[in-house]
Design an enzyme around this catalytic site. Structure first.
Site, short mmCIF file in Angstrom:
data_model
loop_
_atom_site.label_atom_id
_atom_site.label_comp_id
_atom_site.label_asym_id
_atom_site.label_seq_id
_atom_site.Cartn_x
_atom_site.Cartn_y
_atom_site.Cartn_z
N ASP A 152 0.79 -1.23 0.00
CA ASP A 152 0.00 0.00 0.00
C ASP A 152 0.82 1.28 0.00
O ASP A 152 0.27 2.35 -0.09
CB ASP A 152 -0.83 0.10 1.30
N CYS A 193 -15.44 -0.66 6.77
CA CYS A 193 -16.73 -1.33 6.53
C CYS A 193 -16.43 -2.66 5.85
O CYS A 193 -15.63 -2.72 4.92
CB CYS A 193 -17.59 -0.45 5.64
S1 SF4 Z 1 -20.25 -2.24 1.48
FE1 SF4 Z 1 -20.19 -0.28 0.39
S2 SF4 Z 1 -19.59 1.20 1.94
FE2 SF4 Z 1 -19.04 -0.84 2.71
S3 SF4 Z 1 -16.90 -1.15 2.06
FE3 SF4 Z 1 -18.24 -2.06 0.52
S4 SF4 Z 1 -18.44 -0.41 -1.00
FE4 SF4 Z 1 -17.73 0.58 0.85
#
Ligand code: SF4
Ligand code: SF4
Length: 259
Positions: free
Chosen positions: A83, A190
């Protein structure tokens, strides 16, 4: 983003990153945890950030690998990337046949899912090269349907500026009030699009002790997080990538999740 633009040619051409480079060695390291946060109502932390910052862990492993290659083969020059340099790591890994880039834009494998860090060694040694694998997303749209902020705007296209990871980690200003209630309780990163992916049924717990969380982290309740002090933050995230967002950033994110 400006950084990415400035380094666009370098991202495409490894010889601009390492003189006389001949090969990109793409590597994956599993970070799927054996245990997740205990309180289902607690603000959520992306699984990749449970333990020690992967940049440090992987850099050390890559240095050892390069050293091993040098001991076995002789004079080989190279550089390690996690990264940290403008490398298209997902694209290289896909080209090397480690997996395909799924509709959620993460690298995905049939054998072990997608909870993997990607890293590279670029070296000046000719190797026998692997070939890309095939795409196994098929007609599935689980990640697109489940994304809380509709950030996967088309199959294989994530609008980074709509992604909860961007908001909770990268954005330095206030979080947009228009998105209040849409973060699905995520306070750092997320995992939704990976959690719903059927290929992640094949994920197996990692065996890297440095990726284990601080003993108190997984048992913290919703109110523990809402009342977190600087002292607790420094303790549970001592070597974690969460430090990137700092205590004030994490507090901002937790505050934003309150109804
Ligand atoms: S679900 Fe949507 S908001 Fe969550 S990491 Fe994946 S693309 Fe991003
Ligand atoms: S959830 Fe379905 S569409 Fe999305 S990456 Fe996984 S297999 Fe592909």
């Amino acid at each position: 983003m400006q950084y990415m633009e400035n380094h666009f040619d370098k991202r495409l051409d490894p010889t601009k990153l390492v003189d006389d480079s001949k090969s990109v060695v793409s590597l994956l390291l599993n970070y799927f945890p054996s245990e997740v946060q205990g309180d289902p109502s607690a603000p959520k932390l992306s699984k990749y950030a449970y333990g020690t910052d992967y940049h440090f862990v992987i850099k050390d492993k890559l240095k050892s690998l390069l050293q091993y290659i040098q001991e076995e083969i002789g004079e080989v020059s190279g550089r390690a990337f996690v990264d940290s340099a403008p490398v298209l790591d997902k694209a290289w890994a896909a080209k090397a046949g480690l997996g395909w880039i799924g509709k959620h834009s993460n690298l995905l494998t049939q054998q072990v899912g997608s909870f993997y860090f990607i890293a590279e060694l670029i070296i000046d040694l000719d190797l026998e090269y692997d070939t890309p694998t095939t795409d196994h997303c098929g007609t599935c749209t689980a990640c697109i349907d489940a994304c809380p902020t509709q950030a996967i705007v088309d199959p294989y296209v994530v609008d980074g500026s709509k992604c909860i990871s961007y908001f909770t980690i990268e954005l330095k200003e206030q979080l947009p009030t228009s998105l209040k209630g849409q973060f699905d309780d995520w306070m750092f990163g997320c995992d939704v699009c990976q959690d719903v992916c059927p290929w992640n049924r094949f994920s197996k717990p990692h065996s890297e002790p440095l990726f284990n969380p601080h003993p108190e982290l997984l048992s913290m309740t919703k109110s523990d997080w809402e009342e977190i002090t600087q002292e607790t933050f420094s303790k549970v995230f001592q070597k974690s990538a969460v430090k990137r967002t700092k205590y004030s950033g994490l507090k901002r994110n937790i505050q934003f999740l309150k109804k």
